[in-house]
Motif scaffolding. Structure first.
Motif, PDB file in Angstrom:
ATOM      1  N   CYS A 515       0.828  -1.196   0.000  1.00 21.74           N
ATOM      2  CA  CYS A 515       0.000   0.000   0.000  1.00 21.74           C
ATOM      3  C   CYS A 515       0.874   1.262   0.000  1.00 21.74           C
ATOM      4  O   CYS A 515       1.905   1.308   0.675  1.00 21.74           O
ATOM      5  CB  CYS A 515      -0.919   0.008   1.214  1.00 21.74           C
ATOM      6  SG  CYS A 515      -1.995  -1.446   1.310  1.00 21.74           S
ATOM      7  N   HIS A 516       0.423   2.275  -0.749  1.00 18.63           N
ATOM      8  CA  HIS A 516       1.160   3.530  -0.879  1.00 18.63           C
ATOM      9  C   HIS A 516       0.390   4.697  -0.274  1.00 18.63           C
ATOM     10  O   HIS A 516      -0.838   4.734  -0.346  1.00 18.63           O
ATOM     11  CB  HIS A 516       1.412   3.861  -2.355  1.00 18.63           C
ATOM     12  CG  HIS A 516       2.238   2.853  -3.079  1.00 18.63           C
ATOM     13  ND1 HIS A 516       1.737   1.636  -3.489  1.00 18.63           N
ATOM     14  CD2 HIS A 516       3.541   2.895  -3.489  1.00 18.63           C
ATOM     15  CE1 HIS A 516       2.689   0.955  -4.116  1.00 18.63           C
ATOM     16  NE2 HIS A 516       3.797   1.700  -4.122  1.00 18.63           N
ATOM     17  N   TYR A 518       0.705   8.724  -1.013  1.00 18.39           N
ATOM     18  CA  TYR A 518       1.370   9.783  -1.784  1.00 18.39           C
ATOM     19  C   TYR A 518       1.018  11.130  -1.163  1.00 18.39           C
ATOM     20  O   TYR A 518      -0.155  11.498  -1.054  1.00 18.39           O
ATOM     21  CB  TYR A 518       0.923   9.753  -3.245  1.00 18.39           C
ATOM     22  CG  TYR A 518       1.292  11.010  -4.015  1.00 18.39           C
ATOM     23  CD1 TYR A 518       2.618  11.439  -4.089  1.00 18.39           C
ATOM     24  CD2 TYR A 518       0.314  11.769  -4.654  1.00 18.39           C
ATOM     25  CE1 TYR A 518       2.963  12.603  -4.779  1.00 18.39           C
ATOM     26  CE2 TYR A 518       0.645  12.929  -5.354  1.00 18.39           C
ATOM     27  CZ  TYR A 518       1.973  13.343  -5.408  1.00 18.39           C
ATOM     28  OH  TYR A 518       2.307  14.497  -6.089  1.00 18.39           O
ATOM     29  N   ILE A 617       2.903   3.551  -8.557  1.00 12.95           N
ATOM     30  CA  ILE A 617       1.957   2.625  -7.918  1.00 12.95           C
ATOM     31  C   ILE A 617       1.579   1.495  -8.873  1.00 12.95           C
ATOM     32  O   ILE A 617       1.536   0.316  -8.492  1.00 12.95           O
ATOM     33  CB  ILE A 617       0.702   3.389  -7.440  1.00 12.95           C
ATOM     34  CG1 ILE A 617       1.073   4.289  -6.254  1.00 12.95           C
ATOM     35  CG2 ILE A 617      -0.419   2.428  -7.059  1.00 12.95           C
ATOM     36  CD1 ILE A 617       0.003   5.308  -5.883  1.00 12.95           C
ATOM     37  N   GLY A 621       3.093  -1.502  -7.191  1.00 15.27           N
ATOM     38  CA  GLY A 621       2.085  -1.827  -6.180  1.00 15.27           C
ATOM     39  C   GLY A 621       1.442  -3.185  -6.388  1.00 15.27           C
ATOM     40  O   GLY A 621       1.795  -3.939  -7.304  1.00 15.27           O
ATOM     41  N   ASP A 626      -4.398   2.359  -1.920  1.00 14.62           N
ATOM     42  CA  ASP A 626      -3.463   3.464  -2.107  1.00 14.62           C
ATOM     43  C   ASP A 626      -4.162   4.782  -1.804  1.00 14.62           C
ATOM     44  O   ASP A 626      -5.366   4.931  -2.048  1.00 14.62           O
ATOM     45  CB  ASP A 626      -2.907   3.447  -3.532  1.00 14.62           C
ATOM     46  CG  ASP A 626      -2.142   2.162  -3.811  1.00 14.62           C
ATOM     47  OD1 ASP A 626      -1.078   1.969  -3.213  1.00 14.62           O
ATOM     48  OD2 ASP A 626      -2.640   1.322  -4.604  1.00 14.62           O
ATOM     49  N   VAL A 643      -5.794   5.659 -10.415  1.00 17.26           N
ATOM     50  CA  VAL A 643      -5.112   4.564  -9.694  1.00 17.26           C
ATOM     51  C   VAL A 643      -5.996   3.321  -9.748  1.00 17.26           C
ATOM     52  O   VAL A 643      -7.130   3.320  -9.255  1.00 17.26           O
ATOM     53  CB  VAL A 643      -4.806   4.952  -8.241  1.00 17.26           C
ATOM     54  CG1 VAL A 643      -4.317   3.727  -7.461  1.00 17.26           C
ATOM     55  CG2 VAL A 643      -3.756   6.053  -8.194  1.00 17.26           C
ATOM     56  N   SER A 645      -6.552   0.424  -8.263  1.00 18.81           N
ATOM     57  CA  SER A 645      -6.437  -0.442  -7.096  1.00 18.81           C
ATOM     58  C   SER A 645      -7.820  -0.771  -6.560  1.00 18.81           C
ATOM     59  O   SER A 645      -8.802  -0.086  -6.884  1.00 18.81           O
ATOM     60  CB  SER A 645      -5.601   0.233  -5.999  1.00 18.81           C
ATOM     61  OG  SER A 645      -4.265   0.395  -6.428  1.00 18.81           O
TER      62      SER A 645
END
Length: 721
Positions: A515-516, A518, A617, A621, A626, A643, A645
C-alpha cells in the motif's frame, strides 16, 4: 487443557504414570551412557514429582552398560597373546549384574543432585505368578510414591530363568516394554509413556521422507498396514515390541504414548496435551480425525449442512450468530489461555515478530469480534434478496435473487481472529466452510472452532464448518472443483501463488498488500503527518499498512519531507529509500519497491508529481489500497480516477481498508481480483445470483404468440417468499 483434541482430553486427569526408557535412549551408539539424555529425563521426572504426579520409571540399559564395561576391563587385563585367541562373547547375565549396579549408581547420583530420592526394584516374570508378590509390590510402590520416591524397575536379567525373549517366554512379560505395560496395569497407572529413539510410530521406515507419523493408532485401521523395522540396536525390543506392549495395555484400559526420548521435554509435552508421539487408546476407533473422513467427505458434509442452513428461517440464522458471539465471550479466558500458549511457542521457535503480532489475540479482541458478529447478525438477511424483478411477458415474472456460493475453502496464516470472522460470514451468507489455519495457531484455531461449532444447532450440523488440521490434506481439497466453489487464501504471496497454480477452483484474494501513501505538494502538513503515521504504525503487520511513502519533490525544499521522516523515526520505523530518497536522506537503498514489510519498516521515494506517483503505484504496487494526501481537489480526482487499485483513498489512512470499518460486519479477506468481489470482501462477496421465473403455463414454441414486454417491476420486498 479443555482445548486439546478429544483423543488427548484424558490427560487432564492423569495422576500416576509409568515411564519406560529404552536402551537406545540410555546409551549412545558406542555403548557408553548418554549422560545428557539421562540428565534431561531425570529433570523432567523431578518437575513432575514437584507437580504432584506419581512417576514410576522402568529403565533398560543394564546389559548394554555392563557389556561395555566388562569388555573394557577385559581389554585392559589382556596380554597380547590373549588378544590373538578367538574372542568368546561375554556372559549376558554377568553383564546384566555389572551394568545394573552402574545404571542405578548413575540414577542415584543424578536424582540426588535434583534433591529427589529413588529406589531400585528388580523383578522377573516368575515373580508375578505369586499373588502375594503382586500385593506386596503394590504396597511397596504405594509407600514409595507417598514419600515422593521414584521407583525404578528393571527386569532382573542376572537371575532370570527365561531362555528366549518371545517364543519360550512364560507369557507374563518378555522385555521391558511389556514389563512396563504389566506394571502400568498392576499399579493402576493412568498413563504409560514408552520413550524411543524415534518420534513415534510411522507409516513406513522413519528414515523414508514419505513416511508419516501416526498421531493416533487405530488397531482396526493400522494393523496389517505397517511394516516394522529391525529390533533395537542394543536391546531386545524395538518398535514391534513397543507397539505390541502398547496395544495390549491400551485395550486393557491404560492409555499409552510412544514418543522420542531424545527430545528434552517430551514427557512434559505429552502431559500438556501436545500432539506429539503416537497415542494408543481403547477408544481410538471412535475418534477418527477429520482428515481420516477424507477430503471429499468433509466437503460434501459442509455442502449438505449449508443447504440445511439455507432452509431455516432468517431469524434462526440470526440467532446462531448471536449464540456464537455469546459463546466467544463466555469462553474468553479459555481462548486467551490457548492463544497465549501458541504465542509462547511461536516466540520460542523464533518466528518473526510480525507473525507473532498477527498471532496474538490482544485484550479486548474477543469482545471486538463478538460485537462484529452481532452487527453482522443485525444486518439485513443477504440470502434470497430480490435484486431485480422483470415482467418478461404478460403473467411471466423473472426475479434475480441473491444466493450462497456453496462451499468455501479458506487457507489462512497466523491470525486466529480470521477464523472467527470467516466463520461468522459463512453462517450469515449460508455457505459451508472448510478452514485451514497456520500450524503456529493450532491451539487457538482448535478452541475457536470447537466453540463456534458447538453453537450451531444439530438441525444444521457442526459439519457446516470443517477444520482441516494437516497441510497434507490441502492438495486433495484443491482437486475438488466439483464440490468446493471458492478458495480464499489469506497469507503470503508464496501461499497465494501456490494455491492459484494448484487448482481449477476459482481463487479470491490478494498476493501482497503493498500500500502507498502519496503526499502531494498541496498537502496539509499536520494532516499528512497523522495519516502517514497511522498508515504505518497503527498495525504494521496488517495488509492495509503503508509499505511505501511517495513524496512530491517540492516538499524536499519546504522541509515537509524531513518532518515526515523525523516523525516516522521517532515511532521506531526503519527507513529504506528509492534511488532518489536514499542519496538525499542518507538511508539504505531498498532492494525492491515490490516488498511487503509487515513490520515497522517502510520505503520512501521522491516523485515529480501525481502522474509519476500513479505510474510508480501501477509499476510496483499490488492493487490493494493506495492513498493521496492533498488539498488540491483536481489532483485528488486525477489520483482517484486513475489509480487502478481495489481501494483508493483521499486524505484518509490506508488502515480504513477493512471489512468491519467499511460496515461489512467482517471480512473473509481483501481481493485484488477484477472478477467477482474486489476490495474488502464481506457477505456480499460470498453470494452469487439465481434466476427465479414464475409463470402460468407459458411455453416458447418458437416464440410464436409470445409478446415480450421486458418491463422492470418495482421491488416491494427484498426477500424471496
Amino acid at each position: 487443557m479443555d482445548s486439546m483434541d478429544r483423543s488427548r482430553a484424558f490427560l487432564r486427569d492423569v495422576k500416576r504414570l509409568v515411564v519406560k526408557v529404552g536402551t537406545a535412549v540410555v546409551t549412545r551408539s558406542d555403548g557408553r551412557l548418554a549422560l545428557g539424555r539421562l540428565g534431561a529425563l531425570c529433570e523432567q521426572i523431578k518437575e513432575l514429582n514437584s507437580q504432584e504426579y506419581e512417576v514410576i520409571l522402568v529403565s533398560s540399559g543394564a546389559v548394554g552398560i555392563g557389556r561395555q564395561r566388562l569388555r573394557y576391563r577385559k581389554l585392559v587385563n589382556s596380554s597380547f597373546a590373549d588378544l590373538q585367541k578367538p574372542q568368546v562373547d561375554l556372559d549376558g547375565k554377568a553383564c546384566a549384574a555389572v551394568g545394573q549396579n552402574s545404571l542405578m549408581a548413575l540414577y542415584d547420583t543424578l536424582f540426588s543432585q535434583l534433591d529427589v530420592s529413588s529406589a531400585q526394584l528388580l523383578v522377573t516374570d516368575n515373580d508375578f505368578r505369586d499373588k502375594d508378590f503382586r500385593r506386596q509390590l503394590s504396597d511397596t510402590v504405594k509407600s514409595l510414591l507417598s514419600l515422593k520416591v521414584i521407583p525404578i524397575f528393571n527386569e532382573n536379567d542376572a537371575v532370570s530363568t527365561r531362555k528366549a525373549p518371545y517364543e519360550d517366554s512364560s507369557g507374563i512379560f518378555w522385555d521391558n516394554d511389556s514389563l512396563a505395560a504389566l506394571l502400568a496395569l498392576e499399579l493402576k497407572a493412568d498413563l504409560l509413556v514408552l520413550l524411543s529413539d524415534v518420534d513415534g510410530l510411522y507409516s513406513g521406515p522413519p528414515s523414508d521422507p514419505h513416511s508419516k507419523l501416526i498421531h493416533t493408532y487405530v488397531k482396526e485401521r493400522h494393523q496389517g498396514e505397517i511394516t516394522f523395522g529391525d529390533k533395537s540396536r542394543v536391546g531386545r525390543g524395538g518398535m514391534t515390541a513397543k507397539v505390541k506392549a502398547a496395544v495390549g495395555a491400551a485395550y486393557a484400559g491404560i492409555p499409552v504414548v510412544i514418543t522420542s526420548g531424545y527430545a528434552p521435554e517430551n514427557i512434559l509435552k505429552v502431559l500438556k496435551g501436545d500432539r506429539i508421539g503416537t497415542l494408543f487408546h481403547q477408544d481410538a476407533h471412535l475418534w477418527a480425525p477429520q482428515k481420516d473422513v477424507g477430503a471429499r467427505d468433509m466437503a460434501v458434509a459442509a455442502r449438505e449442512s449449508s443447504r440445511r442452513l439455507q432452509a431455516i428461517s432468517s431469524e434462526e440464522r440470526r440467532k446462531i450468530l448471536l449464540d456464537v458471539a455469546d459463546a466467544l465471550e463466555t469462553n474468553e479466558k479459555l481462548i486467551r489461555t490457548e492463544n497465549e500458549a501458541d504465542v509462547a511457542e511461536a516466540q520460542q521457535n523464533g518466528y518473526e515478530r510480525a507473525l507473532v503480532s498477527r498471532l496474538a489475540m490482544k485484550p479486548g479482541k474477543i469482545s471486538s469480534l463478538a460485537n462484529s458478529i452481532r452487527m453482522l447478525a443485525n444486518m439485513e438477511d443477504p440470502i434470497g434478496r430480490v435484486l431485480k424483478k422483470t415482467e418478461i411477458s404478460d403473467g411471466l415474472i423473472l426475479e434475480k435473487t441473491s444466493s450462497p456460493l456453496g462451499v468455501l475453502l479458506i487457507v489462512f496464516e497466523s491470525r486466529p481472529d480470521a477464523l472467527v470472522q470467516i466463520a461468522s460470514l459463512a453462517i450469515r451468507s449460508g455457505n459451508g466452510l472448510l478452514l485451514k489455519g497456520g500450524k503456529e495457531a493450532r491451539r487457538s484455531n482448535a478452541i475457536l472452532h470447537k466453540i463456534i461449532t458447538a453453537a450451531i444447532p444439530d438441525s444444521v450440523g457442526g459439519t457446516l464448518i470443517g477444520l482441516v488440521t494437516s497441510r497434507e490434506e490441502i492438495p486433495d481439497l484443491l482437486k475438488l472443483d466439483d464440490v468446493i466453489d471458492l478458495v480464499i487464501p489469506r497469507g503470503s504471496n508464496k501461499l497465494v501463488s501456490q494455491i492459484k497454480n494448484s487448482t481449477k477452483i476459482p481463487v479470491l484474494g490478494h498476493a501482497d498488500g503493498i500500500c502507498h501513501v502519496y503526499v502531494d505538494k498541496s498537502a496539509d502538513l499536520e494532516m499528512a503527518k497523522r495519516i502517514v503515521l497511522d498508515a504505518k504504525v497503527d498495525y504494521p503487520a496488517a495488509c492495509n499498512a503503508m509499505e511505501t511513502l511517495l513524496v512530491h519533490k517540492d516538499l524536499v525544499h519546504t522541509g515537509m519531507l524531513n518532518e515526515l521522516v523525523v516523525n516516522l523515526r521517532i515511532e521506531g520505523v526503519t527507513l529504506y529509500g528509492g534511488p532518489k530518497a536514499s542519496s538525499l536522506l542518507n538511508i539504505p537503498e531498498a532492494r525492491t519497491f515490490h516488498h511487503e514489510y509487515n513490520s515497522l519498516t517502510c520505503t520512501i521515494e521522491i516523485v515529480e508529481d501525481v502522474f509519476a506517483a500513479i505510474d510508480h503505484i501501477h509499476q510496483h504496487g499490488s492493487a490493494h489500497t493506495d492513498c493521496i494526501v492533498t488539498e488540491d481537489e483536481k489532483v485528488a480526482e486525477i489520483f482517484l480516477r486513475q489509480v487502478d487499485s481495489a481501494a483508493v483513498f483521499h486524505n484518509a489512512s490506508t488502515r480504513f481498508s477493512d471489512g468491519a470499518r467499511f460496515g461489512l460486519g467482517a471480512e473473509v479477506g481483501i481481493s485484488t481480483s477484477r472478477i467477482h468481489a474486489r476490495g474488502p470482501v464481506g457477505v456480499e462477496g460470498l453470494l452469487t445470483t439465481r434466476w427465479i421465473l414464475r409463470g402460468s403455463g407459458q411455453v416458447v414454441n418458437g416464440d410464436k404468440g409470445v409478446i415480450y414486454t421486458h418491463k422492470d417491476i418495482k421491488i416491494e420486498s427484498h426477500v424471496v417468499d
